[in-house]
Enzyme design. Structure first.
Site, PDB file in Angstrom:
ATOM      1  N   TYR A   1       3.288   8.569 -11.981  1.00 33.49           N
ATOM      2  CA  TYR A   1       2.394   7.896 -11.043  1.00 33.49           C
ATOM      3  C   TYR A   1       1.408   7.004 -11.784  1.00 33.49           C
ATOM      4  O   TYR A   1       1.203   5.840 -11.416  1.00 33.49           O
ATOM      5  CB  TYR A   1       1.652   8.934 -10.204  1.00 33.49           C
ATOM      6  CG  TYR A   1       0.721   8.356  -9.167  1.00 33.49           C
ATOM      7  CD1 TYR A   1       1.215   7.908  -7.949  1.00 33.49           C
ATOM      8  CD2 TYR A   1      -0.649   8.267  -9.402  1.00 33.49           C
ATOM      9  CE1 TYR A   1       0.374   7.375  -6.989  1.00 33.49           C
ATOM     10  CE2 TYR A   1      -1.502   7.741  -8.454  1.00 33.49           C
ATOM     11  CZ  TYR A   1      -0.986   7.291  -7.250  1.00 33.49           C
ATOM     12  OH  TYR A   1      -1.832   6.756  -6.302  1.00 33.49           O
TER      13      TYR A   1
ATOM     14  N   ASN B   1       0.822  -1.208   0.000  1.00 33.56           N
ATOM     15  CA  ASN B   1       0.000   0.000   0.000  1.00 33.56           C
ATOM     16  C   ASN B   1       0.860   1.263   0.000  1.00 33.56           C
ATOM     17  O   ASN B   1       0.398   2.334   0.339  1.00 33.56           O
ATOM     18  CB  ASN B   1      -0.917  -0.006   1.229  1.00 33.56           C
ATOM     19  CG  ASN B   1      -2.023   1.010   1.128  1.00 33.56           C
ATOM     20  OD1 ASN B   1      -2.640   1.162   0.089  1.00 33.56           O
ATOM     21  ND2 ASN B   1      -2.270   1.734   2.218  1.00 33.56           N
TER      22      ASN B   1
ATOM     23  N   LYS C   1       1.081   2.882 -11.613  1.00 32.55           N
ATOM     24  CA  LYS C   1      -0.148   2.165 -11.267  1.00 32.55           C
ATOM     25  C   LYS C   1      -0.556   1.197 -12.382  1.00 32.55           C
ATOM     26  O   LYS C   1      -1.059   0.110 -12.113  1.00 32.55           O
ATOM     27  CB  LYS C   1      -1.270   3.161 -10.965  1.00 32.55           C
ATOM     28  CG  LYS C   1      -1.052   3.950  -9.686  1.00 32.55           C
ATOM     29  CD  LYS C   1      -0.959   3.037  -8.469  1.00 32.55           C
ATOM     30  CE  LYS C   1      -0.858   3.824  -7.177  1.00 32.55           C
ATOM     31  NZ  LYS C   1      -0.822   2.934  -5.977  1.00 32.55           N
TER      32      LYS C   1
ATOM     33  N   VAL D   1      -9.693   8.832  -2.612  1.00 37.47           N
ATOM     34  CA  VAL D   1      -9.952   8.589  -1.194  1.00 37.47           C
ATOM     35  C   VAL D   1      -9.196   9.663  -0.419  1.00 37.47           C
ATOM     36  O   VAL D   1      -8.027   9.950  -0.717  1.00 37.47           O
ATOM     37  CB  VAL D   1      -9.469   7.183  -0.764  1.00 37.47           C
ATOM     38  CG1 VAL D   1      -9.740   6.962   0.720  1.00 37.47           C
ATOM     39  CG2 VAL D   1     -10.146   6.103  -1.595  1.00 37.47           C
TER      40      VAL D   1
ATOM     41  N   THR E   1      -6.977  10.601   1.715  1.00 37.25           N
ATOM     42  CA  THR E   1      -5.830  10.210   2.527  1.00 37.25           C
ATOM     43  C   THR E   1      -4.813  11.346   2.532  1.00 37.25           C
ATOM     44  O   THR E   1      -4.934  12.327   1.802  1.00 37.25           O
ATOM     45  CB  THR E   1      -5.171   8.947   1.960  1.00 37.25           C
ATOM     46  OG1 THR E   1      -4.602   9.255   0.671  1.00 37.25           O
ATOM     47  CG2 THR E   1      -6.170   7.816   1.820  1.00 37.25           C
TER      48      THR E   1
END
Length: 204
Positions: A149, A83, A153, A182, A184
């Site tokens: 990024y 993660n 992914k 999300v 975070t």
């Protein structure tokens, strides 16, 4: 269980949910921060068992030490959750090679090294195991100023397919989770950028 990740919001919640089901957790915060700052503290608060080993999971030797530390503490590994996440936001034409390597290393290389080390342990144990990798909808959609990024992914998605095919015969199950936005700590840099969020909504 080994959770290879920063002490981010989603990681804390995942670890807490696992602990509620009786899973002993080992958290590997990428930043090497204090043990009471992340998942370990939350797991303790709900009555679970947790160990924290700071680790730069883009470095093979540190990943191997992480696995060895887990075996010493718990005697084996059943689940690996990848993660980790790192990001640099800028136009593709402005990225330096070092910045590119940082993003790919933190998001893709690290997942491969952790999965490789955990899979070797699963096979050695003869018990099979589970690997879960946190991908993103950035693996299938373009985002403004997030080229490395998104590439990382996309690489994770293919890494999951390939390792699932290779390791399945040894009883190792490999899957990906592909969340959207999300709230975070890491994602806040994107959520606060109207241009990036606009491209996100356009591409979804």
């Amino acid at each position: 269980w080994v959770a290879a990740a920063p002490s981010d919001t989603d990681q804390r919640e995942v670890a807490a949910a696992a602990a509620k089901h009786g899973v002993d957790c080992l958290d590997a915060p990428v930043s090497g921060g204090p043990a009471d700052a992340g998942s370990g503290k939350l797991v303790f608060l709900i009555g679970g068992e947790a160990t924290v080993i700071p680790c730069n999971i883009s470095r093979k030797a540190e990943v191997e030490a992480l696995v060895a530390g887990t075996i010493k503490q718990y005697g084996g590994i059943d689940i690996l959750v990848c993660n980790a996440g790192v990001n640099v936001k800028k136009s593709a034409i402005d990225f330096t090679p070092a910045e590119f390597d940082t993003v790919i290393g933190g998001n893709l290389r690290s997942y491969f090294l952790c999965a490789q080390a955990a899979a070797r342990q699963f096979i050695s144990q003869g018990t099979g195991g589970v690997i879960v990798m946190n991908s993103s909808n950035a693996s299938v959609a373009a985002f403004e100023d997030l080229t490395p990024y998104c590439a990382a992914k996309g690489g994770i998605d293919m890494l999951v397919r390939q390792t699932a095919d290779e390791l399945g015969r040894a009883g190792v199950r490999v899957n990906a989770v592909r969340p959207g936005i999300v709230a975070t700590d890491l994602v806040s840099m994107v959520m606060d950028d109207e241009q990036v969020m606009g491209s996100y909504m356009d591409n979804m």
